[in-house]
Design a protein around this motif. Structure first.
Motif, PDB file in Angstrom:
ATOM      1  N   LEU A   3       0.875  -1.243  -0.127  1.00 30.45           N
ATOM      2  CA  LEU A   3      -0.095  -0.056   0.104  1.00 30.45           C
ATOM      3  C   LEU A   3       0.928   1.279  -0.146  1.00 30.45           C
ATOM      4  O   LEU A   3       1.705   1.395   0.685  1.00 30.45           O
ATOM      5  N   ASN A   4       0.646   2.252  -0.674  1.00 32.24           N
ATOM      6  CA  ASN A   4       1.317   3.329  -1.026  1.00 32.24           C
ATOM      7  C   ASN A   4       0.401   4.230  -0.093  1.00 32.24           C
ATOM      8  O   ASN A   4      -0.447   5.060  -0.576  1.00 32.24           O
ATOM      9  N   LEU A   5       1.010   4.765   1.325  1.00 32.47           N
ATOM     10  CA  LEU A   5       0.296   5.600   2.246  1.00 32.47           C
ATOM     11  C   LEU A   5       0.923   7.003   2.065  1.00 32.47           C
ATOM     12  O   LEU A   5       2.207   7.055   1.697  1.00 32.47           O
ATOM     13  N   PRO A   6       0.132   8.107   2.105  1.00 28.77           N
ATOM     14  CA  PRO A   6       0.916   9.353   1.800  1.00 28.77           C
ATOM     15  C   PRO A   6       1.654   9.468   3.084  1.00 28.77           C
ATOM     16  O   PRO A   6       1.360   9.025   4.108  1.00 28.77           O
ATOM     17  N   PRO A   7       3.040  10.286   3.020  1.00 29.22           N
ATOM     18  CA  PRO A   7       3.695  10.677   4.250  1.00 29.22           C
ATOM     19  C   PRO A   7       3.067  11.325   5.278  1.00 29.22           C
ATOM     20  O   PRO A   7       2.301  12.147   4.928  1.00 29.22           O
ATOM     21  N   VAL A   8       3.399  10.830   6.460  1.00 32.95           N
ATOM     22  CA  VAL A   8       2.675  11.660   7.680  1.00 32.95           C
ATOM     23  C   VAL A   8       3.405  12.842   7.981  1.00 32.95           C
ATOM     24  O   VAL A   8       4.602  13.056   8.044  1.00 32.95           O
ATOM     25  N   LYS A   9       2.636  13.879   7.944  1.00 30.52           N
ATOM     26  CA  LYS A   9       3.039  15.164   8.008  1.00 30.52           C
ATOM     27  C   LYS A   9       3.428  15.337   9.631  1.00 30.52           C
ATOM     28  O   LYS A   9       2.788  14.954  10.479  1.00 30.52           O
ATOM     29  N   LYS A  10       4.459  16.040   9.749  1.00 28.91           N
ATOM     30  CA  LYS A  10       4.801  16.176  11.363  1.00 28.91           C
ATOM     31  C   LYS A  10       3.857  17.496  11.927  1.00 28.91           C
ATOM     32  O   LYS A  10       3.883  18.256  11.049  1.00 28.91           O
ATOM     33  N   ALA A  11       3.664  17.317  13.183  1.00 33.32           N
ATOM     34  CA  ALA A  11       3.038  18.606  13.744  1.00 33.32           C
ATOM     35  C   ALA A  11       3.761  19.822  13.720  1.00 33.32           C
ATOM     36  O   ALA A  11       5.021  19.649  14.123  1.00 33.32           O
TER      37      ALA A  11
END
Length: 142
Positions: A3-11
């Motif tokens: 699965l290609n999940l979008p990269p998690v953005k840092k808070a």
């Protein structure tokens, strides 16, 4: 299957709204400090000083009018009763001092009689009030 999940953005903390809030708090704090200066003195024509600095920590006020009437926090007191009246009012705070509002035309001798009574009351922080460009200021003596 991968699965290609979008990269998690840092808070992250947005600094512009934070700086606006801090600036607003600073303005409110400064305004509230300026409005807290309480003067209990009677209206008299104060002498003029060019080097006067405000002192807002003292709590008692002694006013000497042009006709040598003496007031402690707007209550008239005789010169002989000034020391006892100040002692009574200063018992609430150990570090209290006196704001001295003296009319510019009173005699030097009468001013010293008032200062002697203040010293006899055990108060050593005396702030002589003066007028500087329309503002009430003071010059501190010890």
């Amino acid at each position: 299957m991968k699965l290609n999940l979008p990269p998690v953005k840092k808070a992250r903390i947005e600094l512009l709204p934070l700086m606006d809030i801090i600036f607003l708090l600073l303005v409110v704090f400064i305004y509230s400090m300026l409005s807290m200066s309480v003067h209990h003195g009677m209206p008299v024509k104060l002498p003029i000083s060019s080097l006067a600095k405000p002192d807002k920590t003292l709590v008692l006020s002694v006013t000497v009018k042009a006709d040598n009437q003496i007031f402690v926090n707007k209550k008239q007191v005789a010169l002989e009763d000034l020391a006892s009246s100040l002692k009574e009012k200063a018992q609430a705070r150990k570090d209290s001092g006196v704001l001295l509002f003296a009319h510019k035309d009173i005699s030097y001798q009468h001013l010293f009689l008032v200062l002697d009574q203040i010293k006899m009351a055990g108060l050593s922080q005396i702030s002589l009030q003066a007028q500087f460009q329309g503002d009430i200021k003071n010059s501190r003596i010890k």
